[in-house]
Design a protein around this motif. Structure first.
Motif, short mmCIF file in Angstrom:
data_model
loop_
_atom_site.label_atom_id
_atom_site.label_comp_id
_atom_site.label_asym_id
_atom_site.label_seq_id
_atom_site.Cartn_x
_atom_site.Cartn_y
_atom_site.Cartn_z
N GLU A 166 -47.28 17.71 3.08
CA GLU A 166 -48.60 17.09 2.95
C GLU A 166 -48.53 15.62 3.37
N PRO A 167 -49.42 15.18 4.25
CA PRO A 167 -49.41 13.76 4.64
C PRO A 167 -49.68 12.85 3.45
N GLY A 168 -49.12 11.67 3.48
CA GLY A 168 -49.35 10.71 2.41
C GLY A 168 -48.63 9.40 2.68
N VAL A 169 -49.26 8.32 2.25
CA VAL A 169 -48.68 6.99 2.41
C VAL A 169 -48.82 6.24 1.09
N GLY A 170 -47.73 5.72 0.59
CA GLY A 170 -47.78 4.91 -0.62
C GLY A 170 -47.39 3.48 -0.32
N SER A 171 -48.04 2.53 -0.95
CA SER A 171 -47.71 1.12 -0.76
C SER A 171 -47.76 0.40 -2.10
N THR A 172 -46.92 -0.61 -2.24
CA THR A 172 -46.86 -1.36 -3.49
C THR A 172 -46.53 -2.82 -3.20
N VAL A 173 -47.22 -3.71 -3.88
CA VAL A 173 -46.91 -5.14 -3.82
C VAL A 173 -46.27 -5.54 -5.14
N PHE A 174 -45.11 -6.18 -5.06
CA PHE A 174 -44.41 -6.70 -6.23
C PHE A 174 -44.42 -8.23 -6.17
N TYR A 175 -44.86 -8.85 -7.25
CA TYR A 175 -44.78 -10.30 -7.37
C TYR A 175 -43.86 -10.61 -8.54
N GLU A 176 -42.77 -11.32 -8.27
CA GLU A 176 -41.76 -11.62 -9.28
C GLU A 176 -41.60 -13.13 -9.42
N ARG A 177 -41.57 -13.58 -10.66
CA ARG A 177 -41.46 -15.03 -10.91
C ARG A 177 -40.52 -15.26 -12.10
N ARG A 178 -39.57 -16.17 -11.89
CA ARG A 178 -38.62 -16.48 -12.93
C ARG A 178 -39.27 -17.31 -14.04
N ILE A 179 -38.77 -17.09 -15.26
CA ILE A 179 -39.17 -17.89 -16.41
C ILE A 179 -37.90 -18.50 -16.99
N GLY A 180 -37.76 -19.80 -16.89
CA GLY A 180 -36.56 -20.43 -17.41
C GLY A 180 -35.31 -19.99 -16.68
N SER A 181 -34.19 -20.00 -17.38
CA SER A 181 -32.90 -19.76 -16.74
C SER A 181 -32.60 -18.29 -16.49
N SER A 182 -33.14 -17.38 -17.31
CA SER A 182 -32.65 -16.01 -17.24
C SER A 182 -33.70 -14.93 -17.40
N ALA A 183 -34.98 -15.27 -17.37
CA ALA A 183 -36.04 -14.28 -17.55
C ALA A 183 -36.92 -14.20 -16.30
N MET A 184 -37.70 -13.14 -16.22
CA MET A 184 -38.57 -12.93 -15.06
C MET A 184 -39.75 -12.06 -15.47
N ILE A 185 -40.92 -12.36 -14.95
CA ILE A 185 -42.07 -11.47 -15.09
C ILE A 185 -42.35 -10.84 -13.73
N GLU A 186 -42.96 -9.68 -13.75
CA GLU A 186 -43.23 -8.95 -12.51
C GLU A 186 -44.61 -8.30 -12.60
N VAL A 187 -45.38 -8.45 -11.55
CA VAL A 187 -46.68 -7.79 -11.44
C VAL A 187 -46.57 -6.77 -10.31
N ILE A 188 -47.00 -5.53 -10.60
CA ILE A 188 -46.85 -4.43 -9.65
C ILE A 188 -48.23 -3.85 -9.34
N VAL A 189 -48.58 -3.86 -8.05
CA VAL A 189 -49.91 -3.38 -7.63
C VAL A 189 -49.72 -2.29 -6.57
N PRO A 190 -49.86 -1.01 -6.95
CA PRO A 190 -49.75 0.07 -5.96
C PRO A 190 -51.11 0.44 -5.35
N TYR A 191 -51.07 0.87 -4.10
CA TYR A 191 -52.26 1.37 -3.42
C TYR A 191 -51.82 2.51 -2.51
N ASP A 192 -52.38 3.68 -2.72
CA ASP A 192 -51.90 4.89 -2.04
C ASP A 192 -52.99 5.55 -1.21
N PHE A 193 -52.52 6.22 -0.15
CA PHE A 193 -53.38 7.04 0.70
C PHE A 193 -52.89 8.48 0.55
#
Length: 377
Positions: A166-193
């Motif tokens: 079955e045809p299909g295309v998946g796409s995702t944008v990841f935005y990652e940002r460090r917090i201080g010395s050893s932590a990180m937050i991540e925002v994940i935005v998927p968009y699929d066909f």
């Protein structure tokens, strides 16, 4: 006097190469002898005149040139610890142009031995006094699926294309940002066909917010370990098959290990706990990746990293079987500065193959702390 002799005179006189010319005339033959036995001696002889005694930069009135925007502050832990030694080694050896930085930084390959360059790098590392920051040599190449343990500042756009069935295309944008010395937050935005019932549909998938915390890192052991969590909300469209079934909480752990000969191992394991297990089953996964980095220009050029991932998933319901995929892939250097990278691979279902197509997968990664999209080429 040729360029390298002039630069050496500048080193010995404690001046930047840009201003050494005015003082070179009185230098005798002994100016071409450079015997430096420690990183501190190398720094004080050849670096302090531009970079200052504390690594934050000498006064511009003394350096005689306008400081470029990429001028480093070696005492600034967020920026100085993120890069691996090879990045600094390339710039010290071949000058700023080796990574598309300012040509104000001269090449020292004819003035210092490889050992002296490594010694001054060790000295520069000591200018960051906070040991909580993991060093960039533990930042192993990003894979297509397996989460790495190192916290990042980057944006990644990934995609997968069904190569059969079955045809299909998946796409995702990841935005990652460090917090201080050893932590990180991540925002994940998927968009699929998707292509179901003979017609195409497109919609956002389930948006997610993640957090990762480094719990242990050791440069001497070549190890880094992190743990984190992710919350996905049902913003997808069930009608077109892009999610929307249940809120899901995910807890995970990630581990990276440096191996001999520029090789590495990465492990990523976790459990998915949906709020509505009647609609989406609980699941466990284990992801592993092993690879090796090859470098051009005697180890100082662009880096290429072939890898193989083994991906295993299992629903935590009675009678479920383990789904296994194999993904051979190659991380590709795109920019000269190595802050824009690509990766392309092919996912082969190894078990439970019915209804699971083979896929072409790829991403483009932008480490935006190291420069803009149009810089560093």
């Amino acid at each position: 006097m040729n360029r390298w002799s002039l630069t050496l005179v500048g080193v010995l006189l404690g001046t930047c190469p840009a201003t050494a010319g005015a003082q070179a005339a009185g230098a005798g033959p002994s100016s071409t002898i450079l015997e430096l036995k420690t990183g501190k001696q190398v720094y004080e002889a050849g670096c302090v005149s531009c970079h200052g005694p504390d690594g934050k930069g000498q006064s511009q009135e003394l350096t005689g040139f306008e400081r470029p925007p990429t001028f480093p502050d070696f005492g600034d832990c967020p920026t100085s610890t993120a890069e691996p030694d090879v990045q600094w080694r390339a710039v010290i050896t071949n000058g700023g142009q080796a990574r598309s930085f300012s040509r104000v930084m001269p090449a020292f390959k004819d003035l210092l031995t490889a050992r002296q360059i490594d010694q001054v790098i060790d000295y520069l590392r000591g200018m960051c006094r906070e040991t909580r920051w993991p060093q960039g040599d533990l930042n192993f190449p990003r894979t297509l699926v397996t989460e790495k343990a190192f916290p990042e500042n980057e944006t990644v756009v990934s995609a997968s294309i069904n190569a059969q069935g079955e045809p299909g295309v998946g796409s995702t944008v990841f935005y990652e940002r460090r917090i201080g010395s050893s932590a990180m937050i991540e925002v994940i935005v998927p968009y699929d066909f998707t292509h179901e019932s003979g017609s195409w549909g497109a919609a956002f998938g389930d948006l997610a917010l993640g957090y990762k915390q480094t719990l242990f890192h050791s440069l001497a052991k070549g190890s880094i370990f992190s743990a984190g969590g992710e919350l996905a909300v049902p913003t997808g469209n069930t009608a077109v098959g892009t999610g929307g079934e249940s809120t899901v909480f995910e807890a995970f752990a990630a581990y990276g290990q440096r191996l001999p000969a520029d090789s590495f191992l990465q492990l990523h394991t976790g459990i998915e706990l949906p709020a509505h297990p009647d609609k989406k089953p609980r699941a466990y996964y284990l992801r592993t990746a092993i690879g090796k980095t090859f470098m051009t220009s005697e180890g100082l050029g662009r880096r290429w990293s072939p890898m193989v991932e083994l991906i295993a998933d299992r629903d935590l319901v009675s009678g479920a079987t383990t789904t296994v995929d194999v993904i051979p892939e190659l991380q590709i250097p795109m920019s000269k500065r190595m802050h824009i990278l690509g990766n392309i691979g092919f996912k082969f279902p190894a078990t439970n193959t019915e209804g699971r197509p083979r896929q072409v997968m790829f991403y483009v990664l932008w480490d935006w702390v190291d420069g803009g999209l149009l810089q560093g080429w």
